[in-house]
Scaffold this motif. Structure first.
Motif, short mmCIF file in Angstrom:
data_model
loop_
_atom_site.label_atom_id
_atom_site.label_comp_id
_atom_site.label_asym_id
_atom_site.label_seq_id
_atom_site.Cartn_x
_atom_site.Cartn_y
_atom_site.Cartn_z
N GLY A 187 0.80 -1.22 0.00
CA GLY A 187 0.00 0.00 0.00
C GLY A 187 0.83 1.26 0.00
N MET A 188 2.17 1.16 -0.02
CA MET A 188 3.02 2.35 -0.06
C MET A 188 4.09 2.21 -1.15
SD MET A 188 5.49 1.90 3.34
CE MET A 188 6.50 3.28 2.85
N ILE A 189 3.80 1.41 -2.16
CA ILE A 189 4.82 1.13 -3.17
C ILE A 189 5.21 2.38 -3.94
CG2 ILE A 189 3.26 0.50 -5.07
CD1 ILE A 189 6.46 -1.39 -3.98
N ASN A 190 4.29 3.31 -4.13
CA ASN A 190 4.65 4.55 -4.82
C ASN A 190 5.58 5.40 -3.96
OD1 ASN A 190 4.22 6.54 -7.07
ND2 ASN A 190 3.41 7.77 -5.37
N THR A 193 9.08 3.87 -4.11
CA THR A 193 9.82 4.07 -5.37
C THR A 193 10.19 5.53 -5.60
OG1 THR A 193 7.71 4.19 -6.57
CG2 THR A 193 8.82 2.05 -6.47
N THR A 194 9.43 6.46 -5.03
CA THR A 194 9.72 7.88 -5.28
C THR A 194 10.51 8.52 -4.13
OG1 THR A 194 7.54 8.47 -4.38
CG2 THR A 194 7.71 8.19 -6.77
N LEU A 214 11.53 -5.51 -1.40
CA LEU A 214 12.35 -4.30 -1.25
C LEU A 214 13.66 -4.42 -2.00
CD1 LEU A 214 11.55 -3.51 2.47
CD2 LEU A 214 10.85 -2.19 0.47
N ARG A 215 14.25 -5.60 -2.04
CA ARG A 215 15.47 -5.78 -2.84
C ARG A 215 15.19 -5.56 -4.33
NH1 ARG A 215 20.06 -8.11 -1.65
NH2 ARG A 215 19.97 -9.54 -3.43
N GLU A 216 14.02 -5.98 -4.77
CA GLU A 216 13.64 -5.73 -6.16
C GLU A 216 13.50 -4.25 -6.46
OE1 GLU A 216 10.05 -7.87 -6.67
OE2 GLU A 216 10.99 -9.86 -6.57
N ASN A 217 13.24 -3.46 -5.42
CA ASN A 217 13.08 -2.01 -5.59
C ASN A 217 14.32 -1.24 -5.17
OD1 ASN A 217 10.09 -1.12 -6.35
ND2 ASN A 217 9.95 -3.01 -5.12
N GLY A 218 15.47 -1.89 -5.14
CA GLY A 218 16.73 -1.18 -4.97
C GLY A 218 17.24 -1.04 -3.56
N TYR A 219 16.66 -1.75 -2.59
CA TYR A 219 17.08 -1.65 -1.20
C TYR A 219 18.08 -2.74 -0.83
CZ TYR A 219 13.50 1.78 0.18
OH TYR A 219 12.74 2.92 0.33
N HIS A 249 17.83 2.34 0.78
CA HIS A 249 17.89 2.32 -0.68
C HIS A 249 19.31 2.64 -1.14
CE1 HIS A 249 17.00 3.17 -4.91
NE2 HIS A 249 15.88 2.49 -4.71
N GLN A 250 19.74 1.97 -2.19
CA GLN A 250 21.11 2.16 -2.68
C GLN A 250 21.40 3.60 -3.06
OE1 GLN A 250 22.18 -0.78 -5.66
NE2 GLN A 250 21.01 -2.37 -4.60
#
Length: 386
Positions: A187-190, A193-194, A214-219, A249-250
């Protein structure tokens, strides 16, 4: 004259009964504070020490931060003081039987920069979810092992909707919602990512769904009890229970000291002979250790079978407790053996085990400990205030 005496007697009796009733109400309120309160704001906060240490590093003056699953408010009040009068803390607590205690502690701690929301953080807004009662006020939207019926129905909110509505974008999100963390992340994916907020999530080692998302989103993920990077369930120590993972996040690694792999230096290896048993079964070091400024991992080796006792264990500098766990001895020995401390100056440190409320456990055995410094944090400034 007799009528006057009787009238005065009735009035005096009513007055005394009123005073007694008022005192009983006061005593009840004081008992509620004792049972459900946290340390006063002017004292040290010992709530979930490995988590709060990371929060002290990451919550900065003026930040907007979220506490999802605020419970009694132990970390909410800490976050409030870390972000200061120009910061904002949004706290979320779903359980109707906990939220009032959280609000009470927020008020008693003078946290004017906190807003508490009584809602379940979920993957969508405007829905309803059941609340099942836990055994220690650890209520959940998922059924307990006894399959008891739901005690409440609570409305839901997605954090993306909350951020869009309020304009409050978090820099740090601490999340502990008894297994519903994945629902909340969806519910907080936006926002993820931003804004790429730092995240601290409670997790079970065998459940890697949040880790994978979260690893898929760069963490990257760091186990806050071992300071090892976690890429899969194999990266946790064998046999461990609940863990708290820090996600950075990286793109934001340069902002923080949490940049694995870390450099570890073993400082002390203690054995059973380094500890002594004192009055009422309490155990501590025979001689304090001298530790320089910095962050340390303390890997305790102790066993216990007792369940009917009240044990605190942790770390003291002189007589001041700087790290503490509190439960029954078997739970502590099976789950809470890896401790983390940060020292602001060279100090004499003691490790201790103290029984409370006239309880004891003859099976408690402290076999030793390994103390390791994380060199990457040796020059990290600690907070200026509690």
């Amino acid at each position: 004259m007799n009528k006057l005496k009787n009238w005065l007697k009735v009035r005096l009796t009513r007055f005394l009964l009123g005073e007694i009733d008022q005192q009983l109400q006061i005593n009840q309120k004081l008992e509620e504070v004792r049972l459900y309160g946290i340390a006063p704001w002017y004292q040290e906060n010992l709530w979930e020490p490995p988590v709060q240490l990371a929060l002290r590093d990451l919550c900065r003056p003026g930040d907007v931060v979220f506490d999802v699953g605020a419970n009694f408010g132990g970390l909410t009040t800490l976050m409030s003081r870390m972000v200061g009068p120009k910061g904002v803390v949004c706290a979320f607590e779903a359980s109707p039987r906990i939220v009032d205690k959280c609000q009470q502690n927020i008020v008693l701690s003078g946290c004017s920069n906190v807003q508490l929301f009584h809602t379940a953080v979920y993957h969508k807004s405007y829905g309803k979810v059941p609340i099942y009662l836990g055994s220690h006020l650890n209520d959940s939207i998922y059924s307990n092992p006894q399959n008891a019926p739901a005690a409440y129905q609570v409305s839901t909110i997605a954090l993306d909707d909350f951020v869009n509505h309020t304009g409050l974008v978090p820099t740090v999100v601490k999340m502990d919602i008894e297994g519903a963390e994945l629902d909340a992340l969806k519910g907080m994916i936006n926002t993820i990512t931003t804004a790429k907020p730092h995240l601290i999530l409670e997790t079970q080692p065998d459940d890697t769904r949040c880790l994978d998302l979260l690893r898929e989103n760069g963490y990257i993920s760091i186990d806050l009890n071992t300071y090892q990077e976690v890429k899969s369930s194999n990266d946790y120590p064998p046999g461990t229970g609940i863990r708290n993972n820090l996600y950075i996040h990286q793109d934001r690694l340069a902002e923080v000291a949490y940049q694995p792999p870390f450099e570890f230096q073993e400082i002390y290896t203690l054995i059973v002979e380094d500890f002594e048993t004192k009055n009422k079964g309490s155990i501590s070091l025979k001689n304090p250790l001298i530790l320089d400024k910095g962050r340390y991992l303390i890997d305790m080796d102790f066993t216990a079978q007792g369940r009917d006792n009240d044990l605190t264990c942790g770390v003291k500098i002189d007589d001041k407790i700087i790290f503490r766990y509190h439960a029954y001895s078997n739970l502590l020995a099976s789950t809470y053996r890896d401790w983390v401390i940060h020292i602001s100056e060279t100090s004499k440190v003691n490790l201790y085990f103290d029984f409370l409320n006239e309880s004891s456990d003859d099976t408690l055995l402290v076999k030793g400990a390994k103390i390791t410094r994380i060199n990457d944090f040796k020059d990290l400034s600690t907070n200026l205030y509690i």
